[in-house]
Write a protein that holds these residues in place. Structure first.
Motif, PDB file in Angstrom:
ATOM      1  N   ARG A 153       0.831  -1.205   0.000  1.00 14.68           N
ATOM      2  CA  ARG A 153       0.000   0.000   0.000  1.00 14.68           C
ATOM      3  C   ARG A 153       0.863   1.252   0.000  1.00 14.68           C
ATOM      4  O   ARG A 153       0.426   2.320  -0.393  1.00 14.68           O
ATOM      5  CB  ARG A 153      -0.927   0.004   1.205  1.00 14.68           C
ATOM      6  CG  ARG A 153      -2.094  -0.943   1.060  1.00 14.68           C
ATOM      7  CD  ARG A 153      -3.171  -0.603   2.064  1.00 14.68           C
ATOM      8  NE  ARG A 153      -4.300  -1.514   1.936  1.00 14.68           N
ATOM      9  CZ  ARG A 153      -5.497  -1.266   2.453  1.00 14.68           C
ATOM     10  NH1 ARG A 153      -5.693  -0.158   3.124  1.00 14.68           N
ATOM     11  NH2 ARG A 153      -6.478  -2.120   2.296  1.00 14.68           N
ATOM     12  N   ASP A 154       2.110   1.116   0.463  1.00 15.03           N
ATOM     13  CA  ASP A 154       3.027   2.262   0.445  1.00 15.03           C
ATOM     14  C   ASP A 154       3.343   2.715  -0.967  1.00 15.03           C
ATOM     15  O   ASP A 154       3.717   3.854  -1.195  1.00 15.03           O
ATOM     16  CB  ASP A 154       4.353   1.893   1.129  1.00 15.03           C
ATOM     17  CG  ASP A 154       4.168   1.713   2.624  1.00 15.03           C
ATOM     18  OD1 ASP A 154       3.065   1.997   3.107  1.00 15.03           O
ATOM     19  OD2 ASP A 154       5.132   1.303   3.275  1.00 15.03           O
ATOM     20  N   SER A 158      -2.132   7.373  -0.503  1.00 11.56           N
ATOM     21  CA  SER A 158      -3.495   7.724  -0.914  1.00 11.56           C
ATOM     22  C   SER A 158      -4.042   8.935  -0.176  1.00 11.56           C
ATOM     23  O   SER A 158      -3.622   9.246   0.928  1.00 11.56           O
ATOM     24  CB  SER A 158      -4.438   6.553  -0.638  1.00 11.56           C
ATOM     25  OG  SER A 158      -3.760   5.340  -0.832  1.00 11.56           O
ATOM     26  N   PHE A 159      -5.025   9.581  -0.794  1.00  6.16           N
ATOM     27  CA  PHE A 159      -5.810  10.633  -0.143  1.00  6.16           C
ATOM     28  C   PHE A 159      -7.040   9.982   0.470  1.00  6.16           C
ATOM     29  O   PHE A 159      -7.848   9.376  -0.245  1.00  6.16           O
ATOM     30  CB  PHE A 159      -6.275  11.672  -1.155  1.00  6.16           C
ATOM     31  CG  PHE A 159      -5.171  12.521  -1.720  1.00  6.16           C
ATOM     32  CD1 PHE A 159      -4.547  13.491  -0.944  1.00  6.16           C
ATOM     33  CD2 PHE A 159      -4.775  12.374  -3.038  1.00  6.16           C
ATOM     34  CE1 PHE A 159      -3.544  14.286  -1.473  1.00  6.16           C
ATOM     35  CE2 PHE A 159      -3.774  13.168  -3.574  1.00  6.16           C
ATOM     36  CZ  PHE A 159      -3.158  14.134  -2.786  1.00  6.16           C
ATOM     37  N   TYR A 160      -7.217  10.145   1.771  1.00  4.05           N
ATOM     38  CA  TYR A 160      -8.333   9.505   2.461  1.00  4.05           C
ATOM     39  C   TYR A 160      -9.408  10.499   2.868  1.00  4.05           C
ATOM     40  O   TYR A 160      -9.123  11.671   3.144  1.00  4.05           O
ATOM     41  CB  TYR A 160      -7.827   8.789   3.720  1.00  4.05           C
ATOM     42  CG  TYR A 160      -7.216   7.450   3.403  1.00  4.05           C
ATOM     43  CD1 TYR A 160      -8.021   6.320   3.263  1.00  4.05           C
ATOM     44  CD2 TYR A 160      -5.847   7.315   3.212  1.00  4.05           C
ATOM     45  CE1 TYR A 160      -7.466   5.085   2.956  1.00  4.05           C
ATOM     46  CE2 TYR A 160      -5.282   6.087   2.899  1.00  4.05           C
ATOM     47  CZ  TYR A 160      -6.105   4.979   2.773  1.00  4.05           C
ATOM     48  OH  TYR A 160      -5.564   3.767   2.456  1.00  4.05           O
ATOM     49  N   LEU A 167      -9.773   8.578  -2.345  1.00  2.65           N
ATOM     50  CA  LEU A 167      -9.726   8.826  -3.783  1.00  2.65           C
ATOM     51  C   LEU A 167      -9.002   7.644  -4.406  1.00  2.65           C
ATOM     52  O   LEU A 167      -7.905   7.294  -3.965  1.00  2.65           O
ATOM     53  CB  LEU A 167      -8.977  10.129  -4.067  1.00  2.65           C
ATOM     54  CG  LEU A 167      -9.783  11.400  -3.814  1.00  2.65           C
ATOM     55  CD1 LEU A 167      -8.884  12.631  -3.891  1.00  2.65           C
ATOM     56  CD2 LEU A 167     -10.917  11.527  -4.835  1.00  2.65           C
ATOM     57  N   TYR A 197      -5.685   9.378  -8.225  1.00  2.00           N
ATOM     58  CA  TYR A 197      -5.047  10.344  -7.327  1.00  2.00           C
ATOM     59  C   TYR A 197      -3.991   9.668  -6.460  1.00  2.00           C
ATOM     60  O   TYR A 197      -4.225   8.594  -5.926  1.00  2.00           O
ATOM     61  CB  TYR A 197      -6.091  10.951  -6.397  1.00  2.00           C
ATOM     62  CG  TYR A 197      -7.259  11.585  -7.121  1.00  2.00           C
ATOM     63  CD1 TYR A 197      -7.281  12.942  -7.388  1.00  2.00           C
ATOM     64  CD2 TYR A 197      -8.342  10.809  -7.546  1.00  2.00           C
ATOM     65  CE1 TYR A 197      -8.347  13.524  -8.057  1.00  2.00           C
ATOM     66  CE2 TYR A 197      -9.416  11.381  -8.214  1.00  2.00           C
ATOM     67  CZ  TYR A 197      -9.412  12.737  -8.462  1.00  2.00           C
ATOM     68  OH  TYR A 197     -10.467  13.308  -9.121  1.00  2.00           O
ATOM     69  N   ARG A 199      -0.643  10.782  -3.507  1.00  3.88           N
ATOM     70  CA  ARG A 199      -0.032  11.905  -2.781  1.00  3.88           C
ATOM     71  C   ARG A 199       1.400  12.119  -3.229  1.00  3.88           C
ATOM     72  O   ARG A 199       2.352  11.745  -2.558  1.00  3.88           O
ATOM     73  CB  ARG A 199      -0.080  11.641  -1.270  1.00  3.88           C
ATOM     74  CG  ARG A 199      -1.472  11.727  -0.681  1.00  3.88           C
ATOM     75  CD  ARG A 199      -1.451  11.724   0.841  1.00  3.88           C
ATOM     76  NE  ARG A 199      -1.179  13.040   1.389  1.00  3.88           N
ATOM     77  CZ  ARG A 199      -0.135  13.338   2.155  1.00  3.88           C
ATOM     78  NH1 ARG A 199       0.739  12.429   2.459  1.00  3.88           N
ATOM     79  NH2 ARG A 199       0.035  14.571   2.619  1.00  3.88           N
ATOM     80  N   ASP A 200       1.566  12.753  -4.373  1.00  2.00           N
ATOM     81  CA  ASP A 200       2.872  12.993  -4.975  1.00  2.00           C
ATOM     82  C   ASP A 200       2.761  14.271  -5.778  1.00  2.00           C
ATOM     83  O   ASP A 200       1.765  14.472  -6.449  1.00  2.00           O
ATOM     84  CB  ASP A 200       3.187  11.873  -5.984  1.00  2.00           C
ATOM     85  CG  ASP A 200       4.162  10.869  -5.442  1.00  2.00           C
ATOM     86  OD1 ASP A 200       4.957  11.252  -4.579  1.00  2.00           O
ATOM     87  OD2 ASP A 200       4.110   9.706  -5.889  1.00  2.00           O
TER      88      ASP A 200
END
Lengths: 340, 817
Positions: A153-154, A158-160, A167, A197, A199-200
C-alpha cells in the motif's frame, strides 16, 4: 443601285470600326439601320428598281443589313467585355492579406491521447468501462489482494476521507466492479480510463492524473497473450517498428507481474538522453490476474485466467509529444493548449 | 537498496562488470536505478613512509617530515598531525594531487620550508569523519605493497554501488546474502556463505540472562547472545568501506558489526550494554497505555498501548524493532554486550514506526518481515565478527525464545499449469532445472506434479502462481512467445461515452479550449464565489490528509478551476479567453460522515473573457452573455438534445441582471451568466467574464431518448409572414416567442426573432420585436385563409396576454434603417 448599296455598306463598316464607345456605335446603328437610316432609305426605294433587277437588289440590301448588324453586335460585345473587365479590375483586392479569423478551439492533449489509447483497444474488441473516483477501500485495495497493512500500500500513498473511503489510486476498482457485475460470465474484455489520485507532486508526478487499465478474463488467456496485446498497442501508439520488453516486477493484483518497456522511439534503441542510454522506455505495468483477485470477484482461477495492464496517460502523452514537465498538463496555459 | 559490487563479490564470483550484472538483475525482476562509483574519489595520493619528523621551531604543532613516496629523492612535507612519526606508513598527496571536493595540492612555503605535498587524514580522503590525525596504514596494507603505489588501488577503496529498486515482495533482498543468491542465479555462479565458527570461552549465556516473551504473536522469536571483554574502537577498514557504500556511517566496532550483519543477513540486531540491564532479564511485552521511555535520540516517548517493548527487570529499555533506549545504549565504557536478534510482528512495527515518526533501516526490514529461522544465525555472525575483529570473549550458547518454528512451506507445481498460465512451451526438465538453480527443494509427488520446498527467506512464495512467476523470470520473459487472445468480441464506447466525446469536439469547434483542472480545491473558494452561509457548496467532501489546503476539498463546481485558469492566463498576457472543461463534481451524501460515496455528477463548464484578438477586418465585439448562450444552445442542439430554456435566476456569484437558469423542458441543468464583478475581482479578473455550468447526463439522456426523426424534405411550399409587435420591455422575450408558437398551432413550423428595437420613436419602457414566421403543412399546400387565421390568432393572444400590439407598417420605421 447595287453600287450604292456597296458604298453605304463600306461607309457603315468604317463608321462601326471607328465608333469609340457604346453610344457612338448606337449612333452609327441608327444612322444606317434606323427608320431613317441610309440602308433603310435604300430599301424604300426598291419600288423604283426594275422588276428584273429587284431580286438581286433585295438580296444585296438584306445581305448588307445582316453584315452591318453582325459587325455592330460584335463591336458592342467587345465594348461590353471591356467594361466588365474594367469593373472587375477596380475590385481587385490584396489577396495576401490574412483571412478573417475564425476562433480556433482545442481539445486537451490528455483527452486526445486518452482517445488514441482507447481507440487502439476498441479496435481489439474492448469496451470502455468507468467507475467512481471516490472509492471504498474494499474496491481500491482489498478486492485487489491488498489487505490492510499490506506493505505494498506504500507504493500508492493515498488521499483519504475516512478509513473506509478514499480517492482511488488507480482505475483497478473498475475491474473489480465489472467482474462483480459480470458475475462469472466470460469473456471480460474491458479498458477502464479515468482520473486517479496519489499523494505525490513534482515534475514527474501529479497528485491527480489519468490512467487506462485493461482487463481480459476468459478460458486460457495467457501471459503470451498479454505480451502480444501490448506489442500491438505499443506499435499502434508509438510506431510499427517498436519492440517491447517485459521485465519481472511486482503488483499485488497480478502474478506473474511485468513492467513493460518499449524500444526508444527517439534513438531506435541505441541509447540516448530520453531513454537514459538504455534504449528502453518504461510505459506500463501488467501481469496475469492474481488467482486471489479472481476468487474475490467470483471467478474460479482453475476455470479461467486473465491479464491486466495499466498505464499513465500523462506519461504516454509526455513521451509521445515531448512534454518535459507534467505540471504543464494541468496549468492550462492557452499557448500550451493551442500547441497540439 | 545500495548494493556494493565489492561486497557482493565476497559471496559470488561475479565474473561480469557491474553494468552487466545490473542489467541481468533487472531482467530477473530486481530493477536497477543507477550505478554510482564510490570511494577513492581522489588522484595522486600514494603510499609513503615517514622517514623523519622534526618539530618546526616557530610552531607549536607543525612537524617537518622527510617522506619516502617511492621516488628517488624523499619529499619535504610539513604536517600538523599529532600522530606523525618516523616509520609510519601514510597516504601522501603529492603536488598535483586532487582530493575529494576538488582541492588540488600545490607546493607551499611555510615557515621557510617548501612543503611538497600533504599527509592525509581519513576525512581528507573521504573515508570517514576522522580528522584527529593522519591515517595510519601500517596494519591496513596488504603484503607486497610498494611505496609510491596509488592508495586507492592498494587499499581497494574504489567500488561501484548498484542502486536496486526492490519491489515490496522482495524484502529478502535487503540482505546482501539473499541478493547474492539472485546474482548467482543471474550469473550462473555459486554462492559462498560466511564461516560462522568461533570459540565460546565465557560462561553459559543462559546463566547470565533470562528472557521472557509475553505475546508470541508480537514477537514469535527472540534470540540473544552475550559477549565480554569488549574494547570499543573503530571497525576494520573493509567493513567501514562496505557500510559507507551501503549508505551507512561507520561509528564504532560494535555498532558497525551490528549494522553490517543487518545488511548482510537482513536481520536487524540490537545491542544492549549488559551491565545496564537491571535484574539480568529481558521481558518482551506490549506497552501499557500511557507508559513512557526515553529513546536514544533523547526524546521522551509516550505509548498508546500495544507497542512492542523490550524491558529489563524494572522497565522498558527499547522500543522493539524501532529504536533503542537511552539507558541501555552501548557506550565507550561498555565491556559486555547483549546482542538481540528477534522477529517482530510486521504490522505492529509498521504502525509504531509510523506513529513515532522514526522509520529506520531496522524497522523497514521488520515491516517487510525477516526470516524467522535466521535470527540466531545472524546473532552468531555478529559474535563471530566481534571475536575475530574485536577480540571479545563469547559466552556459551544462546538464549532463544522460539515458541513455534514455522512449518516449512511446500507448494505443488504442475508442469502443465506453467505453460497454461504463461502460454509457453517449457519442458518438465527445464522447469526442474530452474527450481534447483533457485536452491529450492523439489520432489515429484505425482505425474506432472512437483512439490517444491520453499526456503524460509522466500516468504513471498506461497502459491503455485508464485512459482510459475519464478520459472518465467529465471527462464527470461523474452522466452515466452507473443500471441493475441483468441476470443472475438465487439468493442466500443457506450452511447453516453460517444456523446461526451462528441460534445468535446463540438465545444472545440465552437472555438473553446479544453482545460483540465484538479478535482480538489481550496475550501475558501466558496468565499471567493460569495456563497451565502447555508449554500450547499459549502458542504463539501474533505480530504483528511491533503498535500496542502488548496487541494483539500472535493469540488462541487468546475467554476473555481476555470476562474483560476482564466486569471493565470490573463496574468501571462493571454487575453482572448475561451475555455471549457468537463469532469466530475462531488456532492456529499446527506448523512455525510465520509462513509458513503458522494454523488459524482458529470458536469461541463464554460468561460469567455478578455477580448478577441484585433484583426485588420475590424474589432470583434467583447464577449457577452449572448456569445456564450449561443454556444451552449448550439452544443445542445448539435448533440441532439433539443432546445434549452433560460429563466432569469439569482446566483450569488453572478450578475443579478444578467444570469439565467438553464433548463431542459422544466428540468434545471445549470446556470449561465455574467460573473458578479466582486467575484471577478476576487479572482483577479478584469472586465466582463461570462460563465456557464451544466450537468451533462440529462442532456445526453435527452439526446439518446429522442429517437429517429423524419428526414424527408417538405413536399408542399411554406408560407412566410413577418410580424412586428410592440409592448412592455419587462416581458421576457421568451414568453412572447412561446405565445406565438402556441397560438400559431401545428402549422407554425418556425419562429425567428430578427429584430429588436427600443430606441425613439419607441416610447421608453417599450420595445419592438419582429419575427419571421413560417407556416407549413406536410400533406398539402396551406390556403391564404388558414395562414391569415393563424396570424390573427397570434396577434390576438399577444394583445390579450401581454398587451403587445401589432406595429403598423410605415408609421414608425427605424430612423437608421
Amino acid at each position: 443601285m447595287l453600287e450604292q448599296i456597296k458604298q453605304i455598306e463600306s461607309e457603315a463598316l468604317a463608321a462601326i470600326a471607328a465608333a469609340a464607345d457604346k453610344e457612338s456605335l448606337t449612333g452609327v446603328k441608327i444612322a444606317y439601320l434606323g427608320k431613317k437610316g441610309g440602308l433603310t432609305a435604300l430599301s424604300r426605294r426598291m419600288g423604283q428598281v426594275d422588276a428584273a433587277e429587284r431580286p438581286a437588289v433585295g438580296t444585296a440590301v438584306n445581305a448588307a443589313k445582316v453584315a452591318l448588324e453582325q459587325a455592330i453586335n460584335q463591336r458592342m460585345a467587345a465594348f461590353h467585355a471591356a467594361e466588365t473587365e474594367a469593373a472587375l479590375a477596380s475590385e481587385t483586392i490584396d489577396i495576401s492579406l490574412p483571412g478573417r479569423p475564425w476562433p480556433a478551439g482545442s481539445r486537451h492533449i490528455l483527452t486526445q491521447v486518452l482517445e488514441q489509447i482507447e481507440d487502439v483497444f476498441i479496435g481489439m474488441g474492448y469496451t470502455v468501462e468507468e467507475g467512481p473516483q471516490v472509492e471504498y477501500d474494499y474496491y481500491n485495495f482489498e478486492a485487489l489482494n491488498l489487505p490492510a497493512d499490506h506493505p505494498a500500500r506504500d507504493m500508492q500513498d493515498s488521499f483519504y476521507f475516512s478509513d473506509k473511503m478514499l480517492l482511488r489510486t488507480h482505475t483497478s476498482p473498475v475491474q473489480v466492479r465489472t467482474m462483480e457485475r459480470m458475475a462469472g460470465r466470460l469473456p471480460v474484455k474491458i479498458i477502464a480510463p479515468g482520473v486517479v489520485y496519489r499523494r505525490d507532486d513534482d515534475a514527474t508526478h501529479s497528485p491527480m492524473f489519468h490512467q487506462v487499465e485493461g482487463l481480459v478474463i476468459d478460458k486460457n488467456v495467457t501471459f503470451a497473450d498479454l505480451s502480444g496485446t501490448l506489442l500491438a498497442f505499443a506499435r499502434r501508439m508509438f510506431g510499427e517498428e517498436r519492440q517491447i520488453r517485459l521485465r519481472p516486477s511486482y503488483f499485488p493484483f497480478t502474478e506473474p507481474s511485468a513492467e513493460v518497456d518499449i524500444s526508444c522511439f527517439a534513438c531506435g534503441g541505441r541509447g540516448c538522453r530520453l531513454c537514459k542510454g538504455s534504449g528502453w522506455i518504461e510505459i506500463l505495468g501488467s501481469g496475469q490476474v492474481h488467482p486471489r483477485v479472481l476468487q474475490l470477484s467470483g471467478y474460479d482461477p482453475e476455470q479461467c485466467s486473465g491479464f491486466a495492464f495499466g498505464m499513465g496517460v500523462e506519461r504516454i502523452a509526455m513521451l509521445k509529444y515531448g512534454i518535459n514537465d507534467m505540471r504543464l498538463l494541468f496549468d492550462n496555459d492557452l499557448r500550451f493548449l493551442h500547441s497540439f | 537498496m545500495r548494493v556494493s559490487y565489492n561486497w557482493l563479490q565476497k559471496y559470488v564470483d561475479l565474473k561480469i562488470p557491474a553494468e552487466e550484472l545490473a542489467r541481468r538483475l533487472t531482467l530477473a525482476g530486481l530493477e536497477y536505478d543507477e550505478i554510482i562509483p564510490v570511494g577513492g574519489d581522489f588522484s595522486g595520493v600514494v603510499v609513503a613512509q615517514v622517514l623523519a619528523a622534526e618539530k618546526v621551531a616557530k610552531s607549536d604543532h607543525l612537524s617537518l617530515c622527510r617522506v619516502d613516496a617511492g621516488a628517488v629523492e624523499p619529499l619535504d612535507i610539513i604536517c600538523g598531525a599529532p600522530n606523525v612519526r618516523p616509520g609510519l606508513l601514510v597516504a601522501c598527496a603529492k603536488v598535483g594531487a586532487r582530493l575529494p571536493g576538488g582541492l588540488e595540492i600545490s607546493a607551499r612555503k611555510t615557515f621557510g620550508v617548501v612543503s611538497q605535498g600533504m599527509l592525509c587524514s581519513q576525512q581528507e580522503l573521504g573515508i570517514s569523519d576522522d580528522h584527529s590525525g593522519i591515517w595510519e596504514l601500517n596494519d591496513l596494507l596488504p603484503a607486497g605493497t610498494q611505496l609510491g603505489q596509488d592508495v586507492a588501488d592498494a587499499l581497494q577503496l574504489r567500488d561501484e554501488v548498484i542502486v536496486v529498486e526492490l519491489t515490496p515482495n522482495r524484502g529478502d533482498c535487503l540482505g546482501m546474502i539473499n541478493l547474492a543468491r539472485e546474482a548467482a542465479v543471474a550469473t550462473g555462479g555459486s554462492i559462498c556463505y560466511p564461516n560462522l565458527a568461533y570459540e565460546e570461552n565465557g560462561g553459559q549465556a543462559a546463566d547470565l540472562i533470562s528472557i521472557e516473551v509475553t505475546d508470541a504473536k508480537l514477537c514469535p522469536r527472540y534470540a540473544a547472545r552475550l559477549v565480554k571483554d569488549i574494547k570499543i574502537g573503530p571497525s576494520p577498514l573493509w567493513m567501514q568501506k562496505h557500510l559507507l557504500a551501503a549508505g551507512m556511517r561507520p561509528i564504532n566496532n560494535v555498532v558497525d558489526i551490528s549494522n553490517y550483519v543487518m545488511l548482510e543477513m537482513n536481520q536487524p540486531l540490537h545491542t544492549f550494554d549488559y551491565a545496564k540491564l537491571r535484574g539480568q532479564k529481558i521481558i518482551v511485552r506490549p506497552a501499557e497505555p500511557g507508559e513512557m521511555m526515553t529513546t536514544l535520540d533523547g526524546k521522551a516517548r509516550k505509548f498508546l498501548g500495544g507497542e512492542i517493548l523490550i524491558c529489563d527487570g524494572e522497565g522498558p529499555v527499547c522500543v522493539g524493532g524501532v529504536m533503542g533506549g537511552m539507558e541501555s545504549e552501548v557506550t565507550e565504557a561498555t565491556t559486555e554486550v547483549l546482542i538481540e536478534a528477534a522477529a517482530f510482528d510486521p504490522v505492529s512495527i509498521r504502525r509504531t514506526a509510523r506513529r513515532l515518526g522514526i522509520p529506520s533501516e531496522a524497522s523497514l526490514r521488520f515491516e517487510k518481515g525477516v526470516d524467522i529461522s535466521n535470527c540466531d544465525t545472524a546473532c552468531r555472525r555478529a559474535v563471530q565478527l566481534l571475536v575475530k575483529y574485536c577480540g571479545v570473549t563469547a559466552c556459551v550458547g544462546a538464549v532463544d525464545v522460539y515458541s513455534e518454528p514455522p512449518v516449512p512451506v511446500k507448494v505443488n507445481l504442475r508442469y502443465e499449469r506453467v505453460n497454461q498460465i504463461l502460454g509457453s512451451n517449457f519442458e518438465p526438465l527445464e522447469i526442474k532445472e530452474v527450481i534447483s538453480r533457485l536452491g529450492f527443494g523439489q520432489e515429484t509427488i505425482a505425474p506432472g506434479v512437483l512439490q517444491v520446498s520453499i526456503p524460509s527467506y522466500r516468504r513471498d512464495i506461497t502459491l503455485e502462481v508464485d512459482l510459475i512467476e519464478e520459472v518465467a523470470r529465471i527462464k527470461g520473459f523474452e522466452r515466452i512467445p507473443k500471441t493475441m487472445p483468441l476470443n472475438a468480441t465487439v468493442g466500443g464506447r457506450s452511447p453516453q461515452q460517444q456523446l461526451l466525446r462528441r460534445f468535446k469536439m463540438l465545444a472545440a469547434d465552437c472555438g473553446l479550449n479544453e482545460a483540465v483542472n484538479y478535482s480538489f480545491i481550496h475550501p475558501r473558494e466558496a468565499d471567493l464565489l460569495r456563497l451565502e452561509a447555508g449554500h450547499p457548496w459549502r458542504h463539501y467532501l474533505a480530504i483528511s490528509n491533503p498535500l496542502s489546503e488548496d487541494q483539500s476539498a472535493m469540488r462541487q463546481s468546475l467554476l473555481p478551476g476555470l476562474l483560476h485558469t482564466a486569471a493565470r492566463n490573463l496574468a501571462r498576457r493571454n487575453l482572448d479567453l475561451r475555455f471549457f472543461e468537463t469532469g466530475m463534481v462531488f456532492l456529499p451524501a446527506a448523512d455525510y460522515a465520509a462513509q458513503v460515496q458522494p454523488q459524482e455528477i458529470l458536469t461541463a463548464a464554460f468561460l469567455l473573457a478578455g477580448r478577441p484578438e484585433e484583426s485588420w477586418h475590424g474589432q470583434a465585439g467583447e464577449y457577452d452573455y449572448f456569445s456564450l448562450k449561443g454556444i451552449v444552445e448550439r452544443l445542445a442542439a448539435s448533440i441532439g438534445a433539443g432546445r434549452l430554456n433560460f429563466q432569469a435566476c439569482r446566483a450569488e456569484y453572478l450578475h443579478p441582471g444578467r444570469s439565467a437558469a438553464i433548463l431542459l423542458d422544466s428540468l434545471p441543468l445549470g446556470v449561465i451568466g455574467e460573473l458578479h464583478p466582486q467575484v471577478a475581482e476576487n479572482y483577479q479578473l478584469d472586465g466582463r467574464v461570462i460563465v456557464a455550468e451544466l450537468a451533462l447526463e440529462p442532456l445526453f439522456l435527452a439526446a439518446l431518448g429522442r429517437g429517429n426523426q423524419d428526414h424527408d424534405l417538405p413536399r408542399y411550399p411554406a408560407s412566410t409572414r413577418d410580424i412586428a409587435v410592440i409592448g412592455s420591455d419587462a416581458v421576457a422575450e421568451c414568453h412572447i416567442e412561446a405565445a406565438i408558437r402556441k397560438a400559431g398551432g401545428a402549422i407554425l413550423r418556425s419562429v425567428r426573432l430578427f429584430d429588436l428595437y427600443d430606441q425613439p420613436p419607441i416610447p421608453a419602457g417599450q420595445r419592438s420585436l419582429a419575427y419571421a414566421l413560417e407556416f407549413r403543412e406536410d400533406s398539402r399546400t396551406l390556403t391564404d385563409q388558414e395562414v391569415d387565421e393563424a396570424f390573427a390568432a397570434i396577434v390576438r393572444v399577444l394583445a390579450d396576454k401581454y398587451q403587445y400590439q401589432l406595429r403598423q407598417t410605415g408609421c414608425c420605421e427605424h430612423p437608421a434603417e
